[in-house]
Design an enzyme around this catalytic site. Sequence first.
Site, PDB file in Angstrom:
ATOM      1  N   HIS A   1      -3.106   3.981   5.290  1.00 43.21           N
ATOM      2  CA  HIS A   1      -4.180   2.988   5.388  1.00 43.21           C
ATOM      3  C   HIS A   1      -5.508   3.591   4.912  1.00 43.21           C
ATOM      4  CE1 HIS A   1      -6.824  -0.092   7.003  1.00 43.21           C
ATOM      5  NE2 HIS A   1      -7.456   0.835   7.672  1.00 43.21           N
TER       6      HIS A   1
ATOM      7  N   TYR B   1       4.808   4.746  11.368  1.00 44.65           N
ATOM      8  CA  TYR B   1       5.184   3.335  11.558  1.00 44.65           C
ATOM      9  C   TYR B   1       5.914   2.724  10.359  1.00 44.65           C
ATOM     10  CZ  TYR B   1       0.687   2.768   9.111  1.00 44.65           C
ATOM     11  OH  TYR B   1      -0.349   2.846   8.214  1.00 44.65           O
TER      12      TYR B   1
ATOM     13  N   ARG C   1       0.871  -1.176   0.000  1.00 46.12           N
ATOM     14  CA  ARG C   1       0.000   0.000   0.000  1.00 46.12           C
ATOM     15  C   ARG C   1       0.904   1.221   0.000  1.00 46.12           C
ATOM     16  NH1 ARG C   1      -0.886   2.249   4.744  1.00 46.12           N
ATOM     17  NH2 ARG C   1      -1.043   0.486   6.131  1.00 46.12           N
TER      18      ARG C   1
HETATM   19  C1  LIG Z   1     -13.690  -6.971  12.618  1.00 43.68           C
HETATM   20  C2  LIG Z   1     -12.947  -5.692  12.432  1.00 43.68           C
HETATM   21  N1  LIG Z   1     -11.963  -5.359  13.292  1.00 43.68           N
HETATM   22  C3  LIG Z   1     -11.286  -4.204  13.138  1.00 43.68           C
HETATM   23  C4  LIG Z   1     -11.598  -3.352  12.111  1.00 43.68           C
HETATM   24  C5  LIG Z   1     -10.804  -2.055  11.924  1.00 43.68           C
HETATM   25  N2  LIG Z   1      -9.934  -2.204  10.772  1.00 43.68           N
HETATM   26  C6  LIG Z   1     -10.257  -1.706   9.567  1.00 43.68           C
HETATM   27  S1  LIG Z   1      -9.138  -2.075   8.411  1.00 43.68           S
HETATM   28  C7  LIG Z   1      -8.168  -2.899   9.500  1.00 43.68           C
HETATM   29  C8  LIG Z   1      -6.869  -3.541   9.050  1.00 43.68           C
HETATM   30  C9  LIG Z   1      -7.084  -4.500   7.952  1.00 43.68           C
HETATM   31  O1  LIG Z   1      -5.857  -4.939   7.464  1.00 43.68           O
HETATM   32  P1  LIG Z   1      -5.762  -5.924   6.242  1.00 43.68           P
HETATM   33  O2  LIG Z   1      -6.704  -7.058   6.416  1.00 43.68           O
HETATM   34  O3  LIG Z   1      -4.335  -6.262   6.067  1.00 43.68           O
HETATM   35  O4  LIG Z   1      -6.296  -5.068   5.005  1.00 43.68           O
HETATM   36  P2  LIG Z   1      -5.737  -3.694   4.424  1.00 43.68           P
HETATM   37  O5  LIG Z   1      -6.346  -2.598   5.245  1.00 43.68           O
HETATM   38  O6  LIG Z   1      -4.257  -3.717   4.522  1.00 43.68           O
HETATM   39  O7  LIG Z   1      -6.207  -3.633   3.020  1.00 43.68           O
HETATM   40  C10 LIG Z   1      -8.730  -2.896  10.763  1.00 43.68           C
HETATM   41  C11 LIG Z   1      -8.139  -3.525  11.946  1.00 43.68           C
HETATM   42  C12 LIG Z   1     -12.645  -3.716  11.238  1.00 43.68           C
HETATM   43  N3  LIG Z   1     -12.993  -2.977  10.184  1.00 43.68           N
HETATM   44  N4  LIG Z   1     -13.282  -4.897  11.409  1.00 43.68           N
END
Ligand SMILES: Cc1ncc(C[n+]2csc(CCOP(=O)(O)OP(=O)(O)O)c2C)c(N)n1
Length: 353
Positions: free
Chosen positions: A258, A267, A254
């Site tokens: 985020h 970070y 990415r």
């Molecule tokens: C069940 C849940 N826990 C926490 C969140 C908050 N949250 C949104 S995105 C994210 C990280 C997701 O990381 P990843 O699966 O690697 O996807 P990326 O954002 O890198 O595309 C989190 C913890 C959420 N949306 N849903």
Amino acid sequence: MAREQVFSGSIEKVEVMNSENPAEEAPNLAEDEYIELYKKMVVARKFDEKAFSLQRRGEISTYAPHKGQEAAQIGSIYPLRDEDWVVPSFRESAAFIMRGAPLEKIFQRWMGDANGQKGLAELNTLPVAIPVGTQNLHTAGLGMAMSFKEDDNAVVGFTGDGSTSEGDFHEALNFAGVYDAHSVFFVQNNQYAISMPFEKQTNSDTVAQKALAYGINGVQVDGNDILAVIKAMREVLEKARNGEPALVEALTYRLEDHTTSDDSTRYREDDEVEEWREQDPLNRFRNYLKEHDIWRDELEGFEDEAKEKVDEAANKALEMDKPSFDELFDYVYGEMPELLAKEKEELRKEVNE
Ligand SMILES: Cc1ncc(C[n+]2csc(CCOP(=O)(O)OP(=O)(O)O)c2C)c(N)n1
């Protein structure tokens, strides 16, 4: 006496546009297809930039950029048929573009209007699901239905490296394996789940190897190499259509924060971001097309053309009617529960609707 080995397995990585390793053969594509793919990547990049600026102007409240992940998203949608299904997560604007969703509708959703998702059903595409990991269950379920119906469709579900730590992911892979689901779990390993780096997410070397535990196909692919993604997807899709599900790990990065509410400089080291910037999937594909004499002069001006198209779509979305007060509540349940009905009336009074 040696103990009997009861299991062994390994994971392969698919790469095509790799200048260091001898590349494997490119997927079979006509010249026009290369051009179409390149154009889609440019439009997706311009969409991302526009959405970012709309957020800064207050027209979008939060946006999740996909810059750097265009090859993974466009390359994984490209080999699908219309009858197949797509399960997006929350960062898949480029995938929506490849699937044929109108740009103004994608903007409309980012502007907070769920009406932007109307019409997705005709594209055999589910609406965005924000809870991390749930997408995997939908991918398993759709794939199981295809297996029960004995058709030869497949479903591709998008999820991130962070999602692989959720129980949902593991349950979904298990069910998919047991029920011969026509499911492809496409994990974009963009190295971070917000601020959590991949090394802290799991003690496994790869995401793809988790497939071995569930008895499904697993493959890793250079996710910034659109040709490798198409090649790997074609291979796994052919098997998934016949009841062999797969886990695909697309190694990517990415390049932005985020979301627009994040500050990734807190970070991530600049050097690391710079290293990945050199692997920008759009630049790599452009260079590949030039090296292979597929590039055409008309493409030189395409960035401006794409920007115009994207600006036009954003303006259309800005001019759309805002959803009515009732619509904010009406489509969540078939029959509205009492508590929600009460909240609706309370809010109606508060905002004088
Ligand atoms: C069940 C849940 N826990 C926490 C969140 C908050 N949250 C949104 S995105 C994210 C990280 C997701 O990381 P990843 O699966 O690697 O996807 P990326 O954002 O890198 O595309 C989190 C913890 C959420 N949306 N849903």
